[in-house]
Design a protein around this motif. Structure first.
Motif, PDB file in Angstrom:
ATOM      1  N   ALA A 158       1.494   9.309  -5.839  1.00  0.00           N
ATOM      2  CA  ALA A 158       2.139  10.712  -5.828  1.00  0.00           C
ATOM      3  C   ALA A 158       3.010  11.147  -7.061  1.00  0.00           C
ATOM      4  CB  ALA A 158       2.713  10.640  -4.519  1.00  0.00           C
ATOM      5  N   ALA A 159       2.885  10.135  -8.200  1.00  0.00           N
ATOM      6  CA  ALA A 159       3.971  10.372  -9.282  1.00  0.00           C
ATOM      7  C   ALA A 159       5.435  10.402  -8.988  1.00  0.00           C
ATOM      8  CB  ALA A 159       3.685  11.844  -9.863  1.00  0.00           C
ATOM      9  N   HIS A 160       5.739   9.465  -8.230  1.00  0.00           N
ATOM     10  CA  HIS A 160       7.253   9.055  -8.228  1.00  0.00           C
ATOM     11  C   HIS A 160       7.305   7.484  -8.738  1.00  0.00           C
ATOM     12  CE1 HIS A 160       8.200  12.315  -5.570  1.00  0.00           C
ATOM     13  NE2 HIS A 160       7.053  12.273  -4.858  1.00  0.00           N
ATOM     14  N   PHE A 161       7.415   7.671  -9.958  1.00  0.00           N
ATOM     15  CA  PHE A 161       7.402   6.328 -10.689  1.00  0.00           C
ATOM     16  C   PHE A 161       8.665   5.568 -10.707  1.00  0.00           C
ATOM     17  CE2 PHE A 161       4.646   9.130 -13.061  1.00  0.00           C
ATOM     18  CZ  PHE A 161       3.244   8.464 -12.719  1.00  0.00           C
ATOM     19  N   ALA A 193       0.746  -1.109  -0.003  1.00  0.00           N
ATOM     20  CA  ALA A 193      -0.075  -0.131   0.026  1.00  0.00           C
ATOM     21  C   ALA A 193       0.842   1.118  -0.132  1.00  0.00           C
ATOM     22  CB  ALA A 193      -0.967   0.331   1.115  1.00  0.00           C
ATOM     23  N   ALA A 194       2.006   1.099   0.778  1.00  0.00           N
ATOM     24  CA  ALA A 194       2.765   2.429   0.720  1.00  0.00           C
ATOM     25  C   ALA A 194       3.576   2.690  -0.633  1.00  0.00           C
ATOM     26  CB  ALA A 194       3.984   2.208   1.749  1.00  0.00           C
ATOM     27  N   GLY A 195       3.871   1.517  -1.280  1.00  0.00           N
ATOM     28  CA  GLY A 195       4.337   1.770  -2.596  1.00  0.00           C
ATOM     29  C   GLY A 195       3.305   2.233  -3.748  1.00  0.00           C
ATOM     30  N   ILE A 196       2.354   1.571  -3.490  1.00  0.00           N
ATOM     31  CA  ILE A 196       1.216   2.293  -4.362  1.00  0.00           C
ATOM     32  C   ILE A 196       0.710   3.722  -4.072  1.00  0.00           C
ATOM     33  CG2 ILE A 196      -1.290   1.882  -4.980  1.00  0.00           C
ATOM     34  CD1 ILE A 196      -0.879  -1.090  -4.625  1.00  0.00           C
ATOM     35  N   ALA A 197       0.924   4.071  -2.886  1.00  0.00           N
ATOM     36  CA  ALA A 197       0.480   5.440  -2.471  1.00  0.00           C
ATOM     37  C   ALA A 197       1.829   6.582  -3.059  1.00  0.00           C
ATOM     38  CB  ALA A 197       0.580   5.608  -1.162  1.00  0.00           C
ATOM     39  N   VAL A 198       2.948   5.754  -3.076  1.00  0.00           N
ATOM     40  CA  VAL A 198       4.202   6.579  -3.657  1.00  0.00           C
ATOM     41  C   VAL A 198       3.961   6.455  -5.175  1.00  0.00           C
ATOM     42  CG1 VAL A 198       6.454   6.427  -3.922  1.00  0.00           C
ATOM     43  CG2 VAL A 198       5.600   6.057  -1.869  1.00  0.00           C
ATOM     44  N   VAL A 199       3.534   5.511  -5.765  1.00  0.00           N
ATOM     45  CA  VAL A 199       3.195   5.944  -7.387  1.00  0.00           C
ATOM     46  C   VAL A 199       2.256   6.860  -7.517  1.00  0.00           C
ATOM     47  CG1 VAL A 199       2.528   4.435  -9.232  1.00  0.00           C
ATOM     48  CG2 VAL A 199       3.962   3.340  -7.700  1.00  0.00           C
ATOM     49  N   VAL A 257      14.501   1.525 -15.268  1.00  0.00           N
ATOM     50  CA  VAL A 257      14.255   2.265 -16.769  1.00  0.00           C
ATOM     51  C   VAL A 257      13.403   3.560 -16.813  1.00  0.00           C
ATOM     52  CG1 VAL A 257      15.144   0.203 -17.677  1.00  0.00           C
ATOM     53  CG2 VAL A 257      12.914   0.447 -17.393  1.00  0.00           C
ATOM     54  N   ALA A 258      12.214   3.427 -15.826  1.00  0.00           N
ATOM     55  CA  ALA A 258      11.183   4.105 -15.820  1.00  0.00           C
ATOM     56  C   ALA A 258      11.735   5.718 -15.935  1.00  0.00           C
ATOM     57  CB  ALA A 258      10.242   4.215 -14.767  1.00  0.00           C
ATOM     58  N   PRO A 259      11.354   6.725 -16.558  1.00  0.00           N
ATOM     59  CA  PRO A 259      11.653   8.019 -16.423  1.00  0.00           C
ATOM     60  C   PRO A 259      10.988   8.611 -15.056  1.00  0.00           C
ATOM     61  CG  PRO A 259      10.024   7.872 -18.247  1.00  0.00           C
ATOM     62  CD  PRO A 259      10.422   6.434 -17.886  1.00  0.00           C
ATOM     63  N   GLN A 260      11.740   9.652 -14.501  1.00  0.00           N
ATOM     64  CA  GLN A 260      11.032  10.451 -13.592  1.00  0.00           C
ATOM     65  C   GLN A 260      10.269  11.515 -14.083  1.00  0.00           C
ATOM     66  OE1 GLN A 260      11.064   9.375 -10.359  1.00  0.00           O
ATOM     67  NE2 GLN A 260       9.901  10.939  -9.758  1.00  0.00           N
ATOM     68  N   LEU A 261       9.105  11.446 -13.900  1.00  0.00           N
ATOM     69  CA  LEU A 261       8.079  12.542 -14.278  1.00  0.00           C
ATOM     70  C   LEU A 261       8.001  13.703 -13.290  1.00  0.00           C
ATOM     71  CD1 LEU A 261       5.351  10.228 -16.181  1.00  0.00           C
ATOM     72  CD2 LEU A 261       7.459  11.263 -17.182  1.00  0.00           C
ATOM     73  N   SER A 262       8.064  13.450 -11.974  1.00  0.00           N
ATOM     74  CA  SER A 262       7.920  14.640 -11.079  1.00  0.00           C
ATOM     75  C   SER A 262       8.992  15.382 -11.149  1.00  0.00           C
ATOM     76  CB  SER A 262       7.542  13.985  -9.923  1.00  0.00           C
ATOM     77  OG  SER A 262       8.579  13.305  -9.164  1.00  0.00           O
ATOM     78  N   ALA A 263       8.788  16.505 -10.670  1.00  0.00           N
ATOM     79  CA  ALA A 263       9.935  17.501 -10.760  1.00  0.00           C
ATOM     80  C   ALA A 263      10.531  17.593  -9.457  1.00  0.00           C
ATOM     81  CB  ALA A 263       9.278  19.284 -10.688  1.00  0.00           C
TER      82      ALA A 263
END
Length: 119
Positions: A56-59, A48-54, A113-119
């Motif tokens: 929040a746009a931290h891919f 659940a913590a991992g899904i919440a972090v995702v 390999v995922a790009p970081q989309l959040s600033a």
């Protein structure tokens, strides 16, 4: 009546019809049901913590946390006896371990390999 038949007819509070407690099995005390679900609850809370972090746009961090939760589940499945792991025991031990470790490995690669989309 042997021990296997008594375990099948045990009442919900753990007593057997002959008045015994049914708490000792093969010289080892049986774990209460709620305590056997603690590893499962720990893994679910980490997921659940991992899904919440995702969410929040931290891919990159989210899949890494989820992979850590899967590795935690694999560790529990490897080290704890069957009556201590509750719902984490789905299939045979080697199948569970292979599935959990391979999914964790794939998520680690995805996080890498995922790009970081959040600033």
């Amino acid at each position: 009546m042997d021990d296997a038949e008594q375990a099948e007819v045990a009442e919900p509070d753990g007593r057997t019809p002959d008045g015994g407690s049914g708490a000792v099995e093969g010289g080892r005390r049986k774990v209460p049901y709620w305590l056997s679900q603690v590893p499962y609850a720990l893994v679910l809370s980490a997921l659940a913590a991992g899904i919440a972090v995702v969410a929040a746009a931290h891919f990159k961090r989210g899949p890494a946390i989820i992979a850590g939760a899967l590795l935690l589940a694999a560790t529990f499945r490897l080290l704890l006896p069957k009556d201590w792991i509750g719902l984490l025991a789905v299939r045979r031990r080697w199948v569970d371990l292979l599935t959990l470790v391979s999914l964790a490995g794939l998520l680690i690669v995805l996080a890498w390999v995922a790009p970081q989309l959040s600033a």
